[in-house]
Design a protein around this motif. Sequence first.
Motif, short mmCIF file in Angstrom:
data_model
loop_
_atom_site.label_atom_id
_atom_site.label_comp_id
_atom_site.label_asym_id
_atom_site.label_seq_id
_atom_site.Cartn_x
_atom_site.Cartn_y
_atom_site.Cartn_z
N ILE A 18 44.49 43.81 51.07
CA ILE A 18 44.21 42.54 50.40
C ILE A 18 44.94 42.48 49.05
N VAL A 19 44.89 43.56 48.30
CA VAL A 19 45.55 43.60 46.99
C VAL A 19 47.05 43.45 47.15
N ASN A 24 46.15 28.95 43.14
CA ASN A 24 44.70 28.74 43.06
C ASN A 24 43.95 29.51 44.14
N GLU A 25 44.53 29.53 45.35
CA GLU A 25 43.90 30.27 46.45
C GLU A 25 43.87 31.77 46.15
N THR A 26 44.95 32.26 45.55
CA THR A 26 45.04 33.68 45.21
C THR A 26 44.03 34.05 44.12
N ILE A 27 43.91 33.18 43.14
CA ILE A 27 42.92 33.41 42.08
C ILE A 27 41.51 33.44 42.66
N LYS A 28 41.23 32.49 43.55
CA LYS A 28 39.90 32.42 44.16
C LYS A 28 39.60 33.66 45.00
N ASP A 59 37.74 37.17 44.01
CA ASP A 59 36.31 37.46 44.17
C ASP A 59 36.07 38.40 45.35
N LEU A 60 36.89 38.26 46.40
CA LEU A 60 36.76 39.13 47.56
C LEU A 60 37.07 40.57 47.19
N VAL A 61 38.08 40.76 46.35
CA VAL A 61 38.43 42.10 45.88
C VAL A 61 37.30 42.69 45.05
N LEU A 72 42.68 49.62 42.24
CA LEU A 72 43.01 48.49 43.11
C LEU A 72 42.49 47.18 42.52
N GLU A 73 41.30 47.22 41.97
CA GLU A 73 40.72 46.01 41.37
C GLU A 73 41.55 45.54 40.19
#
Length: 218
Positions: free
Chosen positions: A23-24, A44-48, A51-53, A91-92
Amino acid sequence: MTRTSSDLRLQKLHDAIIKMGSIVEKQIFNSVEALKNKDIKLANETIKKDDLVDDLQKEIEDACIKFIATEQPLAIDLRNIFTTAKIVTDLERMADHAVDICKIAKKLKEEIYIKELKHISEMAEKVQNMIKISIDAYVESDDIRALEICKMDDEVDALYKAVFEELLLLMSKDHNTIQQSAQFLFVCKYLERIADHVTNICEWTIYLKTGKYVDLNE
């Protein structure tokens, strides 16, 4: 706790790390694509998706804590758990830098770029590859491959230096380019920092395999 049970727990941790790393890696790719193409929707989708990460980081850290609290892990298991907790933190932080790049993409959306983003694309491709290889090395406890990734980090550093010098020259010739050049320098610095976080993962992989800590960012 039987050895089989322990191995299953560790395998679940490894699977979660692989998922998070994938994901990262995609987040970094998308952030640079958003910048290159001025794709604000993708930014915007990437920023949103950050939260999954963050959620994955919490899930993996909770799994590590429960492993220790509810079972009797062996010394090698504890080293594995400790290493896993360290890696998810790196990773985060990589994902955070992808968000930073997306914010710059949004900031520059109305501007005509002063240069092609060739070196930035090359840097992004290298750090994505570094992430994939470092996660594979961690899962396989391959300390030799982890050491080899340092050579790739040197390549990222060389690209960063090249972009820095190019943008510095542009700014000295035309002061109107300073603001945008500074933003591109930030992007390059974020990618360089991501590469540094990858070398951190390699350090933890070497620690996992050998029990010794080495500093690969010297």
